[in-house]
Design a protein around this motif. Sequence first.
Motif, PDB file in Angstrom:
ATOM      1  N   GLU A 225      -3.533 -10.098  -0.157  1.00 54.04           N
ATOM      2  CA  GLU A 225      -4.623  -9.896  -1.461  1.00 54.04           C
ATOM      3  C   GLU A 225      -3.517  -9.477  -2.094  1.00 54.04           C
ATOM      4  OE1 GLU A 225      -8.941  -9.666  -3.808  1.00 54.04           O
ATOM      5  OE2 GLU A 225      -8.878  -9.711  -1.728  1.00 54.04           O
ATOM      6  N   LEU A 226      -3.231  -8.669  -1.163  1.00 52.49           N
ATOM      7  CA  LEU A 226      -2.110  -7.030  -3.052  1.00 52.49           C
ATOM      8  C   LEU A 226      -1.270  -8.571  -2.857  1.00 52.49           C
ATOM      9  CD1 LEU A 226      -3.554  -3.973  -1.441  1.00 52.49           C
ATOM     10  CD2 LEU A 226      -3.517  -5.056  -4.069  1.00 52.49           C
TER      11      LEU A 226
ATOM     12  N   ASP B 204      -5.939  -8.940   5.334  1.00 53.85           N
ATOM     13  CA  ASP B 204      -6.561  -9.880   4.613  1.00 53.85           C
ATOM     14  C   ASP B 204      -5.894  -8.967   2.720  1.00 53.85           C
ATOM     15  OD1 ASP B 204      -8.343 -11.356   3.485  1.00 53.85           O
ATOM     16  OD2 ASP B 204      -9.829  -9.408   3.426  1.00 53.85           O
ATOM     17  N   ILE B 205      -6.900  -8.019   2.854  1.00 48.79           N
ATOM     18  CA  ILE B 205      -6.364  -6.604   1.866  1.00 48.79           C
ATOM     19  C   ILE B 205      -4.847  -6.842   1.935  1.00 48.79           C
ATOM     20  CG2 ILE B 205      -6.151  -3.961   1.240  1.00 48.79           C
ATOM     21  CD1 ILE B 205      -8.427  -3.449   3.254  1.00 48.79           C
TER      22      ILE B 205
ATOM     23  N   LYS C 285      -7.303 -15.306  -1.497  1.00 48.48           N
ATOM     24  CA  LYS C 285      -8.564 -14.109  -0.143  1.00 48.48           C
ATOM     25  C   LYS C 285      -9.382 -15.316   0.843  1.00 48.48           C
ATOM     26  CE  LYS C 285      -9.938 -12.630  -4.855  1.00 48.48           C
ATOM     27  NZ  LYS C 285     -10.662 -12.540  -4.860  1.00 48.48           N
TER      28      LYS C 285
ATOM     29  N   ILE D 255       0.888  -1.262   0.100  1.00 47.51           N
ATOM     30  CA  ILE D 255       0.032   0.363  -0.216  1.00 47.51           C
ATOM     31  C   ILE D 255       0.812   1.632   0.182  1.00 47.51           C
ATOM     32  CG2 ILE D 255      -1.508   1.011   0.952  1.00 47.51           C
ATOM     33  CD1 ILE D 255      -1.973  -1.175   2.252  1.00 47.51           C
TER      34      ILE D 255
ATOM     35  N   HIS E 124      -7.080  -5.165   7.258  1.00 47.97           N
ATOM     36  CA  HIS E 124      -6.326  -4.438   6.472  1.00 47.97           C
ATOM     37  C   HIS E 124      -4.917  -6.132   6.030  1.00 47.97           C
ATOM     38  CE1 HIS E 124      -6.017  -0.923   9.111  1.00 47.97           C
ATOM     39  NE2 HIS E 124      -7.271  -0.642   7.935  1.00 47.97           N
TER      40      HIS E 124
END
Length: 174
Positions: free
Chosen positions: A165-166, A161-162, A171, A49, A159
């Motif tokens: 996935e990134l 989880d995101i 997921k 991120i 967070h």
Amino acid sequence: MRRHDIGTGTPPLQADERTALIGWLGLQRQILRWKCEGLSNEDAYRPVIPTSPLMPMAGLIAHMRWTEHMWLEVLFLGGDEMQNPSFDESTDDADWHTDGRPLTELLAEYKAQCARSNEIVAAASLDDVGRHPGFRSGSANLRWMLIHLVEETGRHAGHADIVRELLDGAKGYY
């Protein structure tokens, strides 16, 4: 990352207050640890991120370890805040820093802190009030602190989880 047996699952639908609070907190903790399963140390430190460089998986785990410590050992029991980087005013977000330690070490510290938190909670009443006089939040009762820990851990499990996935497309909830 499909549905996964991470242990206890949700607390019983007719649980008493303590069982429900501890059950939901335990589930969120398990989800956070599960999101780290199979990650290489390199991936655990890879920021995905751009606007949150301190939020790789390793940083999330370090932060949550110190969050548990802050609420239950410092604010509730009245312990020394200087042992917790969350109170370090010389460095922004010091509790997110890991000094490059392996993810396995950070996870072990988090697991140990959660066990210590469980001991503290088991020995107290939900109505017991925190003992740290230097912080307003230290006057909250254990019930309030546990609700806050469920919220904070759940938010950071989201967070994670995101981030996961990134990192690799994996997921799943649990």
